[in-house]
Scaffold this active site. Structure first.
Site, short mmCIF file in Angstrom:
data_model
loop_
_atom_site.label_atom_id
_atom_site.label_comp_id
_atom_site.label_asym_id
_atom_site.label_seq_id
_atom_site.Cartn_x
_atom_site.Cartn_y
_atom_site.Cartn_z
N ASP A 51 0.55 -0.96 0.17
CA ASP A 51 -0.34 0.18 0.14
C ASP A 51 0.58 1.04 -0.29
O ASP A 51 1.54 1.83 0.47
CB ASP A 51 -1.01 -0.05 0.77
CG ASP A 51 -1.97 1.40 1.13
OD1 ASP A 51 -1.56 2.38 0.39
OD2 ASP A 51 -2.52 1.30 1.80
N TYR A 142 -9.06 14.54 -6.13
CA TYR A 142 -8.53 14.30 -7.26
C TYR A 142 -7.09 15.62 -7.40
O TYR A 142 -6.53 15.36 -7.74
CB TYR A 142 -9.48 13.76 -7.75
CG TYR A 142 -8.38 13.09 -9.15
CD1 TYR A 142 -8.28 11.50 -8.72
CD2 TYR A 142 -8.78 13.50 -10.46
CE1 TYR A 142 -7.71 11.07 -9.49
CE2 TYR A 142 -8.12 12.59 -11.26
CZ TYR A 142 -7.07 11.33 -10.99
OH TYR A 142 -6.96 10.75 -11.91
N LYS A 146 -3.72 15.42 -7.96
CA LYS A 146 -2.72 15.39 -8.80
C LYS A 146 -2.08 16.99 -8.97
O LYS A 146 -0.16 16.50 -10.05
CB LYS A 146 -3.12 15.43 -10.34
CG LYS A 146 -4.50 13.90 -10.15
CD LYS A 146 -3.31 12.36 -10.20
CE LYS A 146 -4.21 11.48 -10.17
NZ LYS A 146 -3.27 10.25 -10.09
N1 LIG Z 1 -8.25 6.56 -16.19
C1 LIG Z 1 -8.94 7.34 -16.66
O1 LIG Z 1 -8.65 7.39 -17.44
C2 LIG Z 1 -6.84 8.35 -15.84
C3 LIG Z 1 -7.03 9.35 -16.36
C4 LIG Z 1 -6.08 10.62 -16.04
C5 LIG Z 1 -5.24 9.69 -14.89
N2 LIG Z 1 -5.55 8.26 -14.25
C6 LIG Z 1 -4.61 8.26 -13.43
O2 LIG Z 1 -3.76 6.69 -13.86
C7 LIG Z 1 -3.76 6.03 -12.58
C8 LIG Z 1 -4.16 4.29 -12.93
O3 LIG Z 1 -5.68 4.51 -13.24
P1 LIG Z 1 -6.58 3.47 -14.08
O4 LIG Z 1 -6.92 3.98 -14.46
O5 LIG Z 1 -5.82 2.44 -14.36
O6 LIG Z 1 -6.85 2.86 -12.39
P2 LIG Z 1 -7.00 1.73 -11.75
O7 LIG Z 1 -8.08 1.87 -10.93
O8 LIG Z 1 -7.32 0.75 -13.31
O9 LIG Z 1 -6.11 0.63 -11.29
C9 LIG Z 1 -5.74 1.63 -10.59
C10 LIG Z 1 -4.48 0.13 -9.80
O10 LIG Z 1 -3.88 1.24 -8.08
C11 LIG Z 1 -3.60 0.13 -7.17
N3 LIG Z 1 -3.77 0.98 -6.00
C12 LIG Z 1 -4.79 1.75 -5.70
N4 LIG Z 1 -4.68 1.86 -4.99
C13 LIG Z 1 -3.25 1.54 -3.94
C14 LIG Z 1 -2.57 1.96 -3.16
N5 LIG Z 1 -2.63 2.78 -2.03
N6 LIG Z 1 -1.38 1.21 -3.01
C15 LIG Z 1 -0.60 0.35 -4.04
N7 LIG Z 1 -1.53 -0.20 -5.28
C16 LIG Z 1 -2.75 1.17 -5.13
C17 LIG Z 1 -5.54 -0.38 -7.68
O11 LIG Z 1 -4.99 -2.08 -6.66
C18 LIG Z 1 -5.00 -1.06 -8.86
O12 LIG Z 1 -3.87 -2.07 -9.43
C19 LIG Z 1 -4.33 6.82 -11.95
O13 LIG Z 1 -2.67 7.53 -10.36
C20 LIG Z 1 -5.63 7.42 -12.24
O14 LIG Z 1 -5.28 8.67 -11.37
C21 LIG Z 1 -6.58 7.26 -15.04
#
Ligand SMILES: NC(=O)c1ccc[n+]([C@@H]2O[C@H](COP(=O)([O-])OP(=O)(O)OC[C@H]3O[C@@H](n4cnc5c(N)ncnc54)[C@H](O)[C@@H]3O)[C@@H](O)[C@H]2O)c1
Length: 239
Positions: A51, A142, A146
């Protein structure tokens, strides 16, 4: 030749998993630090349960990695969560949870990575932010986390540049993952309509840029925020 090591957080699914798989094609050794186990078994990606918001977990993970691997080539802070709500309905718990995972987690992993990278006189750090750093309604927690990642990364780039360490940020826009699949369909459609190109990106779009930034040929890119968002960061589409 031994493989170069990349540590990526939150690579059990979504964007992180796509990045990890892309980096395998670049012949990197990839370690995934995630609080949840991978949904599918990618035997080439080493999983460590961690975590990132807990200092003890991050310290333990780095101790283990250091005992096994002589060097760290790069680190990608990708783990992130959302807990959306308008501010007048948002609990302190939802504010703190998002800040703790997204911002404190990134800071903790950067701190441990830099201690090692300084000694090696080399390292590449990529922090995953979001287009939402510019502001999104319903995301005061959020967006703050960021935008904080950008400030952290710029300050860190200035601190560690002399040790031949670079720090860059990728700011994804709307990307199709579980995170966006969980949105109500009408909300998702509104977000797609607000895109200049009326589209949604793929996790692979982010993975490609991470691969580019880890290439030795791009070493001169430092302290930058690269938006990978179909142009959403330009501003409103009004026509
Ligand atoms: N999907 C989008 O549209 C989008 C857009 C902009 C930014 N992001 C950013 O991209 C990154 C990945 O997003 P995603 O869409 O793949 O999300 P997701 O929810 O599909 O995957 C996130 C991963 O992070 C892990 N995670 C969560 N909390 C955690 C912790 N405390 N310690 C370790 N691991 C942890 C989860 O278990 C998961 O495997 C994030 O930082 C998100 O903010 C996503």
């Amino acid at each position: 030749m031994s493989q170069k090591l990349i540590i990526i957080t939150g690579a059990s699914k979504g964007i992180g998993l796509a990045i990890a798989r892309r980096l395998l094609l670049d012949n990197f050794k990839v370690i995934n630090l995630d609080v949840s186990s991978p949904e599918k078994q990618d035997t080439d990606i080493e999983f460590i349960k961690c975590d990132v918001s807990l200092e003890s977990d991050v310290l333990q993970s780095f101790q283990f990695i250091q005992s096994k691997y002589p060097e760290i080539y790069g680190v990608i802070n990708n783990a992130g969560i959302i807990r959306d709500n308008v501010i007048w309905k948002m609990s302190v718990e939802d504010f703190e949870k998002v800040i703790n995972v997204n911002l404190k987690g990134t800071w903790l992993v950067c701190r441990e990575a830099v201690k090692i990278m300084k000694q090696q006189s080399f390292g590449k750090i990529i922090n995953i932010a979001s287009r939402a750093l510019l502001g999104n309604p319903g995301q005061t927690n959020y967006s703050a986390s960021k935008a904080g990642i950008v400030g952290l990364s710029r300050a860190l780039a200035l601190e560690v540049g002399k040790y031949n360490i670079s720090v860059n940020v990728i700011a994804p826009g709307l990307i199709k993952t579980e995170l966006t699949d969980n949105l109500p369909p009408h909300v998702l459609q509104k977000l797609i309509d607000a895109q200049p190109q009326k589209n949604i990106g793929k996790p692979e779009d982010i993975a490609e840029v991470a691969s580019f930034l880890l290439n030795e040929k791009t070493n001169f890119i430092n302290g930058q925020v690269i938006y990978v968002d179909g142009g959403k960061s330009i501003g409103h589409v009004t026509l």
